[in-house]
Motif scaffolding. Structure first.
Motif, PDB file in Angstrom:
ATOM      1  N   TRP A  77       4.143  -4.659  -7.584  1.00 43.15           N
ATOM      2  CA  TRP A  77       3.663  -3.593  -8.460  1.00 43.15           C
ATOM      3  C   TRP A  77       4.671  -3.173  -9.545  1.00 43.15           C
ATOM      4  O   TRP A  77       4.251  -2.855 -10.668  1.00 43.15           O
ATOM      5  CB  TRP A  77       3.237  -2.372  -7.662  1.00 43.15           C
ATOM      6  CG  TRP A  77       2.699  -1.298  -8.561  1.00 43.15           C
ATOM      7  CD1 TRP A  77       3.338  -0.175  -8.987  1.00 43.15           C
ATOM      8  CD2 TRP A  77       1.414  -1.276  -9.205  1.00 43.15           C
ATOM      9  NE1 TRP A  77       2.548   0.558  -9.839  1.00 43.15           N
ATOM     10  CE2 TRP A  77       1.362  -0.104  -9.992  1.00 43.15           C
ATOM     11  CE3 TRP A  77       0.320  -2.138  -9.192  1.00 43.15           C
ATOM     12  CZ2 TRP A  77       0.237   0.232 -10.756  1.00 43.15           C
ATOM     13  CZ3 TRP A  77      -0.804  -1.817  -9.941  1.00 43.15           C
ATOM     14  CH2 TRP A  77      -0.827  -0.635 -10.712  1.00 43.15           C
ATOM     15  N   GLU A  87      -4.077   4.314  -6.673  1.00 45.54           N
ATOM     16  CA  GLU A  87      -3.112   4.919  -5.747  1.00 45.54           C
ATOM     17  C   GLU A  87      -1.682   4.639  -6.175  1.00 45.54           C
ATOM     18  O   GLU A  87      -0.820   5.530  -6.122  1.00 45.54           O
ATOM     19  CB  GLU A  87      -3.368   4.392  -4.333  1.00 45.54           C
ATOM     20  CG  GLU A  87      -4.661   4.918  -3.721  1.00 45.54           C
ATOM     21  CD  GLU A  87      -5.091   4.160  -2.483  1.00 45.54           C
ATOM     22  OE1 GLU A  87      -6.078   4.573  -1.852  1.00 45.54           O
ATOM     23  OE2 GLU A  87      -4.448   3.132  -2.140  1.00 45.54           O
ATOM     24  N   ARG A  88      -1.406   3.423  -6.638  1.00 51.42           N
ATOM     25  CA  ARG A  88      -0.054   3.105  -7.085  1.00 51.42           C
ATOM     26  C   ARG A  88       0.287   3.849  -8.375  1.00 51.42           C
ATOM     27  O   ARG A  88       1.432   4.277  -8.568  1.00 51.42           O
ATOM     28  CB  ARG A  88       0.112   1.594  -7.277  1.00 51.42           C
ATOM     29  CG  ARG A  88      -0.009   0.758  -6.003  1.00 51.42           C
ATOM     30  CD  ARG A  88       0.973   1.170  -4.902  1.00 51.42           C
ATOM     31  NE  ARG A  88       2.355   1.051  -5.281  1.00 51.42           N
ATOM     32  CZ  ARG A  88       3.117  -0.033  -5.081  1.00 51.42           C
ATOM     33  NH1 ARG A  88       2.584  -1.112  -4.517  1.00 51.42           N
ATOM     34  NH2 ARG A  88       4.378  -0.036  -5.433  1.00 51.42           N
ATOM     35  N   GLN A 130      -9.051   0.728  -6.343  1.00 53.76           N
ATOM     36  CA  GLN A 130      -8.581   1.942  -5.690  1.00 53.76           C
ATOM     37  C   GLN A 130      -7.082   1.854  -5.405  1.00 53.76           C
ATOM     38  O   GLN A 130      -6.348   2.835  -5.589  1.00 53.76           O
ATOM     39  CB  GLN A 130      -9.338   2.173  -4.378  1.00 53.76           C
ATOM     40  CG  GLN A 130      -8.911   3.416  -3.610  1.00 53.76           C
ATOM     41  CD  GLN A 130      -9.119   4.699  -4.390  1.00 53.76           C
ATOM     42  OE1 GLN A 130     -10.089   4.810  -5.154  1.00 53.76           O
ATOM     43  NE2 GLN A 130      -8.247   5.669  -4.199  1.00 53.76           N
ATOM     44  N   GLN A 131      -6.609   0.682  -4.996  1.00 52.23           N
ATOM     45  CA  GLN A 131      -5.175   0.526  -4.731  1.00 52.23           C
ATOM     46  C   GLN A 131      -4.361   0.707  -6.005  1.00 52.23           C
ATOM     47  O   GLN A 131      -3.291   1.328  -5.986  1.00 52.23           O
ATOM     48  CB  GLN A 131      -4.895  -0.848  -4.113  1.00 52.23           C
ATOM     49  CG  GLN A 131      -3.449  -1.006  -3.665  1.00 52.23           C
ATOM     50  CD  GLN A 131      -3.179  -2.347  -3.012  1.00 52.23           C
ATOM     51  OE1 GLN A 131      -3.998  -3.266  -3.085  1.00 52.23           O
ATOM     52  NE2 GLN A 131      -2.030  -2.474  -2.366  1.00 52.23           N
ATOM     53  N   HIS A 161       0.839  -1.194   0.000  1.00 51.49           N
ATOM     54  CA  HIS A 161       0.000   0.000   0.000  1.00 51.49           C
ATOM     55  C   HIS A 161       0.876   1.246   0.000  1.00 51.49           C
ATOM     56  O   HIS A 161       1.847   1.338   0.746  1.00 51.49           O
ATOM     57  CB  HIS A 161      -0.913   0.006   1.234  1.00 51.49           C
ATOM     58  CG  HIS A 161      -1.973  -1.049   1.186  1.00 51.49           C
ATOM     59  ND1 HIS A 161      -3.144  -0.898   0.481  1.00 51.49           N
ATOM     60  CD2 HIS A 161      -2.020  -2.287   1.731  1.00 51.49           C
ATOM     61  CE1 HIS A 161      -3.885  -1.977   0.604  1.00 51.49           C
ATOM     62  NE2 HIS A 161      -3.222  -2.846   1.364  1.00 51.49           N
ATOM     63  N   SER A 167     -11.730  -2.481  -3.715  1.00 53.00           N
ATOM     64  CA  SER A 167     -10.585  -1.913  -3.004  1.00 53.00           C
ATOM     65  C   SER A 167      -9.305  -2.067  -3.821  1.00 53.00           C
ATOM     66  O   SER A 167      -8.403  -1.224  -3.749  1.00 53.00           O
ATOM     67  CB  SER A 167     -10.425  -2.587  -1.639  1.00 53.00           C
ATOM     68  OG  SER A 167     -10.310  -3.999  -1.782  1.00 53.00           O
TER      69      SER A 167
END
Length: 201
Positions: free
Chosen positions: A61, A94-95, A90-91, A49, A87
């Motif tokens: 990632w 964010e990445r 959304q992650q 995260h 979720s």
């Protein structure tokens, strides 16, 4: 031409993914245009995260990021949960936030001249809201969103069967997916021929 598909289902492999089933119809249509697609089911990866491209040992990632940045097309596919993207979707956003500050060898934003689209499934309403959330975030990151670069399927309000459990609405979702594929490839080719200019100041 290359594409990357991010399946943001919460179901681990080998459990069937309704979201993957609909997304694969778009992948198949793009294949007819000569596009090769790499697919990731994010729940099967180890994703730290945060909002950086590389968060250290054990973070998967960076290889997803490498696939995105060597592709001309990105597809984010997500189920709908309580009216919102999963979720994991959304992650992923964010990445990808780190890409806003990343540039290529010519100093251009790394997401420029790449197109993106959205696939949404769910047995509840909210698909347009989910498409808007993801598409808006991808525009912020630098992707180009062609017109009608999405397809979705939902059962309507309230509980009910999922995508693979009934055939209702499939013809529309598949036809819309074929249009999505055509529009993504068309705009990706146009950007390859005429890259977006970068203005400073």
């Amino acid at each position: 031409m290359r594409a990357t598909l991010l399946n943001c289902s919460l179901k681990r492999s080998p459990e069937p993914s309704h979201t993957q089933m609909l997304a694969e119809s778009v992948v198949a249509a793009m294949k007819g245009w000569g596009v090769e697609t790499t697919s990731y089911r994010l729940v099967d990866l180890r994703l730290a995260h945060g909002v950086a491209t590389d968060l250290g040992a054990g973070d998967d990632w960076p290889r997803v990021h490498a696939a995105i940045t060597t592709s001309q097309i990105l597809i984010v596919a997500t189920p709908t949960w309580v009216g919102h993207p999963s979720s994991l979707a959304q992650q992923a956003i964010e990445r990808m936030d780190a890409m806003i500050a990343e540039t290529d060898e010519d100093g251009r934003p790394i997401a420029y001249d790449r197109v993106a689209g959205v696939v949404v499934t769910g047995n509840e309403d909210g698909a347009h809201h989910v498409i808007s959330e993801i598409a808006g975030a991808l525009v912020d990151i630098g992707f180009t969103i062609p017109g009608q670069a999405w397809t979705y399927w939902n059962r309507g309000p309230g509980p009910g069967p999922s995508f693979s459990e009934i055939s209702e609405g499939h013809a529309w979702s598949y036809a819309t997916g074929r249009t999505m594929a055509s529009n993504l490839v068309s705009v990706a080719k146009a950007l390859a021929d005429r890259p977006m200019p970068v203005t400073v100041g």
